[in-house]
Design a protein around this motif. Structure first.
Motif, PDB file in Angstrom:
ATOM      1  N   PHE A 200       0.836  -1.207   0.000  1.00  0.00           N
ATOM      2  CA  PHE A 200       0.000   0.000   0.000  1.00  0.00           C
ATOM      3  C   PHE A 200       0.869   1.254   0.000  1.00  0.00           C
ATOM      4  CE2 PHE A 200      -2.219   3.323   2.466  1.00  0.00           C
ATOM      5  CZ  PHE A 200      -3.386   3.460   1.731  1.00  0.00           C
ATOM      6  N   LEU A 201       1.894   1.250   0.836  1.00  0.00           N
ATOM      7  CA  LEU A 201       2.794   2.403   0.907  1.00  0.00           C
ATOM      8  C   LEU A 201       3.608   2.540  -0.372  1.00  0.00           C
ATOM      9  CD1 LEU A 201       4.025   2.118   4.608  1.00  0.00           C
ATOM     10  CD2 LEU A 201       2.463   3.817   3.656  1.00  0.00           C
ATOM     11  N   SER A 202       4.013   1.421  -0.933  1.00  0.00           N
ATOM     12  CA  SER A 202       4.782   1.457  -2.175  1.00  0.00           C
ATOM     13  C   SER A 202       3.955   2.020  -3.322  1.00  0.00           C
ATOM     14  CB  SER A 202       5.278   0.047  -2.515  1.00  0.00           C
ATOM     15  OG  SER A 202       6.008   0.050  -3.716  1.00  0.00           O
ATOM     16  N   ARG A 203       2.708   1.565  -3.417  1.00  0.00           N
ATOM     17  CA  ARG A 203       1.822   2.060  -4.469  1.00  0.00           C
ATOM     18  C   ARG A 203       1.604   3.565  -4.354  1.00  0.00           C
ATOM     19  NH1 ARG A 203      -1.497  -1.142  -7.539  1.00  0.00           N
ATOM     20  NH2 ARG A 203      -1.403  -3.389  -7.174  1.00  0.00           N
ATOM     21  N   ASN A 204       1.510   4.037  -3.124  1.00  0.00           N
ATOM     22  CA  ASN A 204       1.170   5.436  -2.877  1.00  0.00           C
ATOM     23  C   ASN A 204       2.379   6.310  -2.558  1.00  0.00           C
ATOM     24  OD1 ASN A 204      -1.926   5.561  -2.866  1.00  0.00           O
ATOM     25  ND2 ASN A 204      -1.526   3.810  -1.535  1.00  0.00           N
ATOM     26  N   GLU A 205       3.573   5.763  -2.722  1.00  0.00           N
ATOM     27  CA  GLU A 205       4.793   6.475  -2.315  1.00  0.00           C
ATOM     28  C   GLU A 205       4.866   7.889  -2.882  1.00  0.00           C
ATOM     29  OE1 GLU A 205       9.676   6.090  -2.688  1.00  0.00           O
ATOM     30  OE2 GLU A 205       8.378   4.511  -3.511  1.00  0.00           O
ATOM     31  N   PHE A 206       4.678   8.033  -4.173  1.00  0.00           N
ATOM     32  CA  PHE A 206       4.877   9.332  -4.808  1.00  0.00           C
ATOM     33  C   PHE A 206       3.645  10.231  -4.655  1.00  0.00           C
ATOM     34  CE2 PHE A 206       7.664   6.291  -6.927  1.00  0.00           C
ATOM     35  CZ  PHE A 206       8.893   6.887  -6.642  1.00  0.00           C
ATOM     36  N   LEU A 207       2.473   9.626  -4.567  1.00  0.00           N
ATOM     37  CA  LEU A 207       1.270  10.406  -4.266  1.00  0.00           C
ATOM     38  C   LEU A 207       1.395  11.037  -2.882  1.00  0.00           C
ATOM     39  CD1 LEU A 207      -1.678  11.190  -5.105  1.00  0.00           C
ATOM     40  CD2 LEU A 207      -2.409   9.199  -3.769  1.00  0.00           C
ATOM     41  N   PHE A 208       1.792  10.233  -1.897  1.00  0.00           N
ATOM     42  CA  PHE A 208       1.951  10.751  -0.537  1.00  0.00           C
ATOM     43  C   PHE A 208       3.085  11.770  -0.464  1.00  0.00           C
ATOM     44  CE2 PHE A 208       0.077   6.632   1.507  1.00  0.00           C
ATOM     45  CZ  PHE A 208      -1.160   6.964   0.977  1.00  0.00           C
TER      46      PHE A 208
ATOM     47  N   ALA B 193       3.813  13.877  -2.776  1.00  0.00           N
ATOM     48  CA  ALA B 193       3.253  15.127  -3.291  1.00  0.00           C
ATOM     49  C   ALA B 193       2.407  15.832  -2.232  1.00  0.00           C
ATOM     50  CB  ALA B 193       2.417  14.854  -4.540  1.00  0.00           C
ATOM     51  N   TYR B 194       1.661  15.064  -1.470  1.00  0.00           N
ATOM     52  CA  TYR B 194       0.781  15.663  -0.460  1.00  0.00           C
ATOM     53  C   TYR B 194       1.573  16.237   0.714  1.00  0.00           C
ATOM     54  CZ  TYR B 194      -3.870  14.638  -2.278  1.00  0.00           C
ATOM     55  OH  TYR B 194      -5.026  14.661  -3.026  1.00  0.00           O
ATOM     56  N   ASN B 195       2.506  15.473   1.242  1.00  0.00           N
ATOM     57  CA  ASN B 195       3.297  15.955   2.383  1.00  0.00           C
ATOM     58  C   ASN B 195       4.469  15.010   2.606  1.00  0.00           C
ATOM     59  OD1 ASN B 195       4.239  16.361   5.182  1.00  0.00           O
ATOM     60  ND2 ASN B 195       2.492  17.751   5.354  1.00  0.00           N
TER      61      ASN B 195
ATOM     62  N   LEU C 274      -2.241   9.282  10.312  1.00  0.00           N
ATOM     63  CA  LEU C 274      -1.357  10.067   9.455  1.00  0.00           C
ATOM     64  C   LEU C 274      -2.030  10.403   8.127  1.00  0.00           C
ATOM     65  CD1 LEU C 274       2.020   8.204  10.105  1.00  0.00           C
ATOM     66  CD2 LEU C 274       1.459  10.553  10.789  1.00  0.00           C
ATOM     67  N   LEU C 275      -2.815   9.455   7.614  1.00  0.00           N
ATOM     68  CA  LEU C 275      -3.497   9.685   6.335  1.00  0.00           C
ATOM     69  C   LEU C 275      -4.505  10.825   6.459  1.00  0.00           C
ATOM     70  CD1 LEU C 275      -3.595   8.593   3.462  1.00  0.00           C
ATOM     71  CD2 LEU C 275      -5.385   7.006   4.186  1.00  0.00           C
ATOM     72  N   LYS C 276      -5.181  10.913   7.587  1.00  0.00           N
ATOM     73  CA  LYS C 276      -6.134  12.004   7.807  1.00  0.00           C
ATOM     74  C   LYS C 276      -5.431  13.358   7.789  1.00  0.00           C
ATOM     75  CE  LYS C 276      -9.379   9.291  10.576  1.00  0.00           C
ATOM     76  NZ  LYS C 276      -9.931   9.057  11.937  1.00  0.00           N
ATOM     77  N   GLN C 277      -4.235  13.404   8.332  1.00  0.00           N
ATOM     78  CA  GLN C 277      -3.458  14.649   8.313  1.00  0.00           C
ATOM     79  C   GLN C 277      -2.936  14.944   6.918  1.00  0.00           C
ATOM     80  OE1 GLN C 277      -0.379  14.666  11.463  1.00  0.00           O
ATOM     81  NE2 GLN C 277      -1.474  12.952  12.381  1.00  0.00           N
ATOM     82  N   LEU C 278      -2.553  13.895   6.215  1.00  0.00           N
ATOM     83  CA  LEU C 278      -1.892  14.036   4.921  1.00  0.00           C
ATOM     84  C   LEU C 278      -2.771  14.682   3.868  1.00  0.00           C
ATOM     85  CD1 LEU C 278       0.779  12.803   3.292  1.00  0.00           C
ATOM     86  CD2 LEU C 278      -0.971  11.279   2.381  1.00  0.00           C
ATOM     87  N   MET C 279      -4.047  14.268   3.820  1.00  0.00           N
ATOM     88  CA  MET C 279      -4.880  14.599   2.666  1.00  0.00           C
ATOM     89  C   MET C 279      -5.896  15.701   2.939  1.00  0.00           C
ATOM     90  SD  MET C 279      -5.325  10.882   0.830  1.00  0.00           S
ATOM     91  CE  MET C 279      -5.197  11.579  -0.814  1.00  0.00           C
ATOM     92  N   VAL C 280      -5.577  16.579   3.888  1.00  0.00           N
ATOM     93  CA  VAL C 280      -6.480  17.683   4.193  1.00  0.00           C
ATOM     94  C   VAL C 280      -6.641  18.599   2.984  1.00  0.00           C
ATOM     95  CG1 VAL C 280      -6.789  19.740   5.608  1.00  0.00           C
ATOM     96  CG2 VAL C 280      -5.997  17.628   6.667  1.00  0.00           C
ATOM     97  N   LYS C 281      -5.545  18.875   2.293  1.00  0.00           N
ATOM     98  CA  LYS C 281      -5.562  19.722   1.109  1.00  0.00           C
ATOM     99  C   LYS C 281      -4.766  19.057  -0.007  1.00  0.00           C
ATOM    100  CE  LYS C 281      -5.957  24.199   3.470  1.00  0.00           C
ATOM    101  NZ  LYS C 281      -5.307  25.532   3.676  1.00  0.00           N
ATOM    102  N   PRO C 282      -5.088  19.383  -1.273  1.00  0.00           N
ATOM    103  CA  PRO C 282      -4.315  18.814  -2.380  1.00  0.00           C
ATOM    104  C   PRO C 282      -2.932  19.427  -2.460  1.00  0.00           C
ATOM    105  CG  PRO C 282      -5.893  20.405  -3.211  1.00  0.00           C
ATOM    106  CD  PRO C 282      -6.187  20.250  -1.743  1.00  0.00           C
ATOM    107  N   PRO C 283      -1.996  18.773  -3.133  1.00  0.00           N
ATOM    108  CA  PRO C 283      -0.645  19.314  -3.276  1.00  0.00           C
ATOM    109  C   PRO C 283      -0.645  20.608  -4.093  1.00  0.00           C
ATOM    110  CG  PRO C 283      -0.751  16.994  -3.938  1.00  0.00           C
ATOM    111  CD  PRO C 283      -2.157  17.473  -3.797  1.00  0.00           C
ATOM    112  N   ASP C 284       0.320  21.488  -3.802  1.00  0.00           N
ATOM    113  CA  ASP C 284       0.502  22.646  -4.673  1.00  0.00           C
ATOM    114  C   ASP C 284       1.404  22.242  -5.842  1.00  0.00           C
ATOM    115  OD1 ASP C 284       3.177  22.688  -3.772  1.00  0.00           O
ATOM    116  OD2 ASP C 284       2.781  24.244  -2.291  1.00  0.00           O
ATOM    117  N   HIS C 285       1.637  23.158  -6.767  1.00  0.00           N
ATOM    118  CA  HIS C 285       2.355  22.779  -7.988  1.00  0.00           C
ATOM    119  C   HIS C 285       3.813  22.427  -7.709  1.00  0.00           C
ATOM    120  CE1 HIS C 285       3.752  26.989  -7.939  1.00  0.00           C
ATOM    121  NE2 HIS C 285       4.700  26.601  -8.763  1.00  0.00           N
ATOM    122  N   GLN C 286       4.427  23.057  -6.707  1.00  0.00           N
ATOM    123  CA  GLN C 286       5.818  22.740  -6.390  1.00  0.00           C
ATOM    124  C   GLN C 286       5.945  21.317  -5.826  1.00  0.00           C
ATOM    125  OE1 GLN C 286       8.512  24.184  -7.156  1.00  0.00           O
ATOM    126  NE2 GLN C 286       7.819  26.203  -7.814  1.00  0.00           N
ATOM    127  N   ALA C 287       4.980  20.921  -4.999  1.00  0.00           N
ATOM    128  CA  ALA C 287       4.988  19.559  -4.462  1.00  0.00           C
ATOM    129  C   ALA C 287       4.758  18.535  -5.564  1.00  0.00           C
ATOM    130  CB  ALA C 287       3.919  19.419  -3.373  1.00  0.00           C
TER     131      ALA C 287
END
Length: 322
Positions: free
Chosen positions: A186-194, A196-198, A226-239
């Motif tokens: 699960f973490l591997s699949r979401n490594e780069f998505l997470f 970007a978020y934080n 941690l996931l609840k904290q992570l996805m409060v807002k979408p990533p900005d363009h720099q992330a």
């Protein structure tokens, strides 16, 4: 082909399903229609559930002496206790939900900017708050994907909501197996998505499974927190750029200097707002395919089913010259 989990979503009954709105109408919502083949809906209309008819006189939230009451001005009836009782029972019986889509402006099920009045009739609006029923769910499900149907017309809000929703559905599925190997995948699949978020929270997530010493239930509880904290807002363009660049390193070694330079140029155009991030992702998908890697494995490239991606130009084939 990636297999996505089937999210469980609580939705307002008046959106696409039943004529239960106070004026006896059903409201149309594209996001609700689009999601219907891919999710399991739990439909609810709090006002009908507490015994109000259809059609019915409108109700409003009234603040009096620091207390908030749910009143039907035409009848003078105070519905507060009935609504609170229903909300408590509904939440107690609700299990395994992944997200929520609510009706905007509703004094019961609206999430934002709900009018609160100083009195029952001929009174000014004194503040904006959350609907009675929706407020209880916000308390019980902080950090979950919760949105109103009108906001989900916005492409960026819709993308974030769907990404959030399918990530939480994946976590719910993860709890069924409850083993370390699946958590690591699960973490591997979401490594780069997470990433970007934080990136700081992403690092904490991977630290949960480094030594394998923690009981798996504790790992899952901490991961959810941690996931609840992570996805409060979408990533900005720099992330987004940082995550795309990090992901590109998985294939960069097999590419020529010219191809590496071109990818950096594409990131530069995205940074200048000349192209959208989906263009960057499509280029990444191509490089992964050419290198023999599966792009669908990584949620940054495919966070939810492709069928839910909106058209980028609804007027593409319109003839403006006829």
């Amino acid at each position: 082909m990636r297999q996505f989990p089937r999210p469980i979503v609580v939705v307002s009954r008046c959106l696409e399903f039943d004529k239960v709105r106070y004026d006896g109408q059903v409201l149309h919502s594209r996001i609700v229609r689009d999601l219907e083949p891919f999710v399991d809906y739990i439909k609810v209309c709090p006002e009908v559930e507490i015994g109000l008819g259809v059609p019915r006189e409108p109700i409003r939230i009234v603040r009096k002496d620091g207390s908030y009451r749910l009143i039907q001005p035409a009848t003078g009836e105070d519905l507060t206790d009935r609504m609170n009782s229903f909300s408590e029972v509904f939440i107690e019986e609700l299990h395994g939900v992944d997200g929520f889509i609510f009706k905007s402006k509703s004094p019961t099920i609206g999430l934002r900017n709900i009018k609160v009045y100083a009195g029952v009739e001929n009174a000014p609006v004194v503040e904006r708050s959350t609907g009675f029923f929706a407020g209880k769910l916000l308390e019980m499900y902080p950090g979950y994907p919760l949105e109103e149907e009108d906001r989900l017309r916005n492409t960026r809000i819709r993308q974030h909501f769907l990404t959030h929703l399918y990530t939480f559905a994946g976590l719910r599925e993860l709890r069924k197996s409850a083993n370390l190997v699946d958590v690591q995948d699960f973490l591997s699949r979401n490594e780069f998505l997470f990433l970007a978020y934080n990136k700081d929270i992403q690092k904490k997530m991977f630290e949960l499974v480094q030594d394998g010493a923690k009981p798996i239930d504790n790992v899952l509880d901490e991961l959810e927190s941690l996931l609840k904290q992570l996805m409060v807002k979408p990533p900005d363009h720099q992330a987004n750029i940082e995550a795309a660049r990090a992901m590109f390193q998985l294939v960069a070694i097999d590419l020529s200097k010219k191809e590496n330079k071109f990818f950096e140029a594409v990131l530069g155009r995205y940074e200048q707002n000349k192209i959208c991030f989906s263009t960057v992702l499509e280029l990444l998908k191509l490089h992964f395919l050419v290198s023999g890697k599966d792009p669908a494995y990584h949620s940054l490239l495919l966070p939810y089913p492709e069928e839910l991606i909106l058209e980028v130009d609804e007027d593409r084939d319109k003839d403006f010259w006829k």
